[in-house]
Write a protein that holds these residues in place. Structure first.
Motif, mmCIF file in Angstrom:
data_model
loop_
_atom_site.group_PDB
_atom_site.id
_atom_site.type_symbol
_atom_site.label_atom_id
_atom_site.label_comp_id
_atom_site.label_asym_id
_atom_site.label_seq_id
_atom_site.Cartn_x
_atom_site.Cartn_y
_atom_site.Cartn_z
ATOM 1 N N VAL A 16 0.842 -1.205 0.000
ATOM 2 C CA VAL A 16 0.000 0.000 0.000
ATOM 3 C C VAL A 16 0.874 1.252 0.000
ATOM 4 C CG1 VAL A 16 -1.654 1.333 1.374
ATOM 5 C CG2 VAL A 16 -1.989 -1.117 1.047
ATOM 6 N N ILE A 17 1.928 1.258 0.810
ATOM 7 C CA ILE A 17 2.838 2.408 0.850
ATOM 8 C C ILE A 17 3.503 2.601 -0.506
ATOM 9 C CG2 ILE A 17 5.000 3.273 1.858
ATOM 10 C CD1 ILE A 17 4.080 2.014 4.515
ATOM 11 N N ALA A 18 3.900 1.509 -1.158
ATOM 12 C CA ALA A 18 4.531 1.605 -2.475
ATOM 13 C C ALA A 18 3.574 2.194 -3.505
ATOM 14 C CB ALA A 18 5.026 0.230 -2.926
ATOM 15 N N VAL A 19 2.325 1.768 -3.501
ATOM 16 C CA VAL A 19 1.338 2.282 -4.458
ATOM 17 C C VAL A 19 1.073 3.765 -4.205
ATOM 18 C CG1 VAL A 19 -1.081 2.124 -5.165
ATOM 19 C CG2 VAL A 19 0.269 0.050 -4.923
ATOM 20 N N VAL A 20 0.900 4.135 -2.940
ATOM 21 C CA VAL A 20 0.662 5.541 -2.600
ATOM 22 C C VAL A 20 1.874 6.392 -2.994
ATOM 23 C CG1 VAL A 20 0.341 7.154 -0.671
ATOM 24 C CG2 VAL A 20 -1.027 5.059 -0.800
ATOM 25 N N ALA A 21 3.078 5.897 -2.739
ATOM 26 C CA ALA A 21 4.285 6.637 -3.109
ATOM 27 C C ALA A 21 4.402 6.781 -4.619
ATOM 28 C CB ALA A 21 5.526 5.950 -2.542
ATOM 29 N N LEU A 22 4.044 5.752 -5.360
ATOM 30 C CA LEU A 22 4.090 5.823 -6.818
ATOM 31 C C LEU A 22 3.084 6.842 -7.356
ATOM 32 C CD1 LEU A 22 5.271 4.717 -9.446
ATOM 33 C CD2 LEU A 22 3.492 2.958 -9.391
ATOM 34 N N ILE A 23 1.889 6.843 -6.811
ATOM 35 C CA ILE A 23 0.866 7.820 -7.224
ATOM 36 C C ILE A 23 1.319 9.236 -6.866
ATOM 37 C CG2 ILE A 23 -1.486 8.621 -6.763
ATOM 38 C CD1 ILE A 23 -2.251 5.620 -6.459
ATOM 39 N N ALA A 24 1.887 9.406 -5.673
ATOM 40 C CA ALA A 24 2.382 10.728 -5.260
ATOM 41 C C ALA A 24 3.516 11.194 -6.168
ATOM 42 C CB ALA A 24 2.845 10.684 -3.800
ATOM 43 N N THR A 25 4.413 10.279 -6.535
ATOM 44 C CA THR A 25 5.514 10.631 -7.428
ATOM 45 C C THR A 25 4.993 11.104 -8.775
ATOM 46 O OG1 THR A 25 6.957 9.022 -6.343
ATOM 47 C CG2 THR A 25 7.617 9.767 -8.540
ATOM 48 N N ALA A 26 4.042 10.366 -9.338
ATOM 49 C CA ALA A 26 3.469 10.750 -10.635
ATOM 50 C C ALA A 26 2.755 12.096 -10.547
ATOM 51 C CB ALA A 26 2.512 9.662 -11.117
ATOM 52 N N THR A 27 1.988 12.297 -9.492
ATOM 53 C CA THR A 27 1.246 13.548 -9.323
ATOM 54 C C THR A 27 2.179 14.736 -9.149
ATOM 55 O OG1 THR A 27 -0.584 12.330 -8.319
ATOM 56 C CG2 THR A 27 -0.513 14.707 -7.941
ATOM 57 N N PHE A 28 3.137 14.613 -8.238
ATOM 58 C CA PHE A 28 4.088 15.706 -8.023
ATOM 59 C C PHE A 28 4.902 15.993 -9.283
ATOM 60 C CE2 PHE A 28 3.976 14.892 -3.265
ATOM 61 C CZ PHE A 28 3.406 16.113 -2.957
ATOM 62 N N SER A 29 5.272 14.951 -10.003
ATOM 63 C CA SER A 29 6.045 15.134 -11.234
ATOM 64 C C SER A 29 5.258 15.914 -12.276
ATOM 65 C CB SER A 29 6.476 13.794 -11.808
ATOM 66 O OG SER A 29 7.341 13.126 -10.930
ATOM 67 N N LEU A 30 4.001 15.553 -12.455
ATOM 68 C CA LEU A 30 3.166 16.270 -13.421
ATOM 69 C C LEU A 30 2.953 17.727 -13.009
ATOM 70 C CD1 LEU A 30 0.506 13.543 -14.253
ATOM 71 C CD2 LEU A 30 2.312 14.413 -15.749
#
Length: 84
Positions: free
Chosen positions: A55-69
Motif C-alpha cells: 500500500v505504501i509503495a502504491v501511494v508513493a508511486l501515485i504521489a511521485t506521478a502527481t508531483f512530477s506532473l
C-alpha cells in the motif's frame, strides 16, 4: 533562483519537485527493502504479509506521478513567462 514572483520558477514548483523526489525515494526504498517498517520501528503491523508495504509503495508511486506532473506544469509556466 527560487522566487515567489517574476521570471524564475515559483516556490510551488520547487516544492512539487522535492515532493516528487522524496516520494520516488520512498517508492524505491519500499521496493528494495520490503521489511523496512519492521526493522525501523520493531513492529509488524501486517503480520509479515507485506500488505502495508505494498500500500505504501502504491501511494508513493501515485504521489511521485502527481508531483512530477505538477512540477512539469510549473516548469513550463516559468519557461513560457520567460519567453514572452
Amino acid at each position: 533562483m527560487i522566487t515567489t514572483e517574476g521570471r524564475g520558477m515559483k516556490l510551488r514548483g520547487w516544492v512539487e519537485t522535492a515532493g516528487a523526489c522524496l516520494s520516488g525515494l520512498l517508492f524505491v526504498l519500499v521496493l528494495a527493502w520490503p521489511d523496512w517498517i519492521e526493522a525501523a520501528f520493531g513492529v509488524d503491523p501486517d503480520a509479515g504479509s507485506g500488505t502495508l508495504e505494498a500500500v505504501i509503495a502504491v501511494v508513493a508511486l501515485i504521489a511521485t506521478a502527481t508531483f512530477s506532473l505538477l512540477a512539469r506544469l510549473e516548469w513550463r509556466r516559468a519557461r513560457a513567462s520567460r519567453m514572452s
